[in-house]
Design a protein around this motif. Structure first.
Motif, mmCIF file in Angstrom:
data_model
loop_
_atom_site.group_PDB
_atom_site.id
_atom_site.type_symbol
_atom_site.label_atom_id
_atom_site.label_comp_id
_atom_site.label_asym_id
_atom_site.label_seq_id
_atom_site.Cartn_x
_atom_site.Cartn_y
_atom_site.Cartn_z
ATOM 1 N N THR A 257 1.013 -0.887 -0.320
ATOM 2 C CA THR A 257 -0.469 0.346 0.061
ATOM 3 C C THR A 257 1.048 1.524 -0.239
ATOM 4 O O THR A 257 0.208 2.357 0.009
ATOM 5 C CB THR A 257 -0.992 -0.035 1.175
ATOM 6 O OG1 THR A 257 -0.363 0.127 2.463
ATOM 7 C CG2 THR A 257 -1.516 -1.247 1.689
ATOM 8 N N LEU A 264 0.331 -2.493 -5.204
ATOM 9 C CA LEU A 264 -0.728 -1.971 -5.925
ATOM 10 C C LEU A 264 -0.479 -0.474 -6.452
ATOM 11 O O LEU A 264 -1.110 -0.585 -7.462
ATOM 12 C CB LEU A 264 -1.791 -2.118 -4.326
ATOM 13 C CG LEU A 264 -2.446 -2.475 -3.349
ATOM 14 C CD1 LEU A 264 -3.011 -2.743 -2.895
ATOM 15 C CD2 LEU A 264 -3.096 -4.239 -4.675
ATOM 16 N N ALA A 304 -7.120 0.674 -3.113
ATOM 17 C CA ALA A 304 -6.365 0.377 -2.831
ATOM 18 C C ALA A 304 -5.770 1.530 -1.653
ATOM 19 O O ALA A 304 -5.508 1.066 -0.228
ATOM 20 C CB ALA A 304 -5.098 0.764 -3.615
#
Length: 381
Positions: A257, A264, A304
């Motif tokens: 993240t 992502l 995300a």
């Protein structure tokens, strides 16, 4: 070869090259059949799955499998009878498969012959190749396929190798397999794709049968390809599975993240870039596919952000997991910090090398302390 090996058969069908996976059938007989404990159950089970009535009889010096077909003809699957050979029951050095009809003496067809002078002699006593040849003939005769089983791990492993080698999955009404792109009809180009695919499959432990005309012996063997990106991400899963503290899970989620250079975020960028490239490819449907990719990328980007927010919530908790804290306390040796373990597992991650440009990690950058190099998920791993 081992009789329980998965066989991947690569061959030319018209102008296209296909790859078909045949699962091993060792000890696959159905409970209740008279040959369940018989050394030929690895043959009768897959034949019965295709609706054939099978019996095992004794011939001149060894057992013979007799399988009746719906049209009244029958398959005779026989090891060498004269002279007799010394081999484990059910696993001779070669096979002979013929088809005949009790009321039609003109019907005599040799389906498979791996005896020393036969056309399939190079396969010897291979059970997967024997069954693959029988299945091919049964398909041609119009017999229904065996019920589709739940796909085992070894087939998924072959799929992963073929996927990375450039093959395309083909799903039809009665079967599924892989093939080179339908527009790839040049033999030299096909060889350049098939030869490394065979090397990769064999390196993963699969038994491979390939038309020699599809191989280019002049191509160098593949070098050390390192861990695939998917396998490197698999270390995140392993660290989460064994985590006893929120900090360990947060360390793994942070790689996914991180704003700007997280996994992502990079995935979203890759999809958007692919959409831009695809849009100008020249076919009428290309803008549709490009827009579809952009839509997926936009949704993924939104997800995300949600995942990043939840990662923050978990980080704020900073506590042991109540069901795993005791096991953590009982560990005798002090553990490496969670962040260090994740960084070691993903040593090629952008956050692990802040001096390098933000780009997808190179497989060759994996450190020597990681597990042995392999191009895909292998069966049973």
């Amino acid at each position: 070869m081992r009789p329980d090996q998965t066989l991947v058969t690569l061959q030319r069908e018209g102008t296209r090259v296909t790859a078909r996976t045949s699962e091993p059938f060792v000890l696959a007989a159905s409970v209740g059949t008279s040959e369940y404990d018989h050394p030929y159950s690895h043959l009768t089970a897959p034949l019965r799955q295709r609706g054939l009535s099978c019996t095992v009889e004794y011939g001149l010096s060894d057992h013979i499998v007799h399988a009746e077909l719906p049209d009244g003809s029958a398959l005779i699957i026989s090891p060498p009878q004269e002279p007799p050979t010394d081999h484990p029951p059910g696993y001779p050095e070669s096979w002979l498969v013929t088809r005949g009809h009790p009321d039609d003496s003109t019907l005599h067809e040799v389906i498979y012959d791996s005896e020393p002078d036969g056309p399939h002699a190079r396969h010897g006593g291979s059970i997967p190749r024997l069954l693959a040849a029988i299945d091919t003939r049964l398909d041609q005769l119009g017999l229904p396929p065996r019920p589709e089983p739940r796909r085992p791990a070894h087939e998924s492993g072959a799929d992963a190798v073929l996927h990375r080698a450039g093959f395309v999955p083909v799903v039809l009404f009665r079967e599924r397999f892989h093939g080179l792109p339908s527009a790839m009809t040049d033999l030299a180009e096909q060889r350049q794709m098939v030869t490394p695919a065979v090397d990769m499959l064999q390196a993963e432990g699969f038994d491979v049968s390939c038309d020699p005309g599809l191989l280019d012996p002049s191509l160098p063997p593949p070098g050390d390809q390192g861990l695939s990106l998917g396998d490197r991400l698999g270390h995140l899963t392993q660290s989460i599975r064994s985590a006893a503290h929120t900090g360990e899970v947060v360390a793994a989620m942070s790689e996914l993240t991180a704003p700007g250079d997280g996994v992502l975020q990079r995935l979203v960028e890759s999809l958007d870039t692919t959409a831009d490239w695809w849009e100008g490819l020249g076919e009428p449907a290309d803008p549709h596919y490009a827009n579809r990719l952009r839509y997926i990328a936009k949704k993924l980007d939104s997800y995300a952000l949600d995942i990043r927010s939840m990662r923050g919530e978990l980080a704020d908790r900073h506590t042991d997991h109540p069901n795993r804290a005791q096991g953590r306390a009982e560990r005798s040796a002090p553990e490496e910090p969670a962040v260090s373990r994740v960084a070691a597992a993903l040593a090629v991650s952008p956050t692990a090398r802040r001096t390098t440009p933000p780009a997808l990690p190179s497989a060759s950058a994996a450190p020597s302390s990681l597990p042995p190099a392999r191009p895909s998920s292998a069966p049973g791993r």
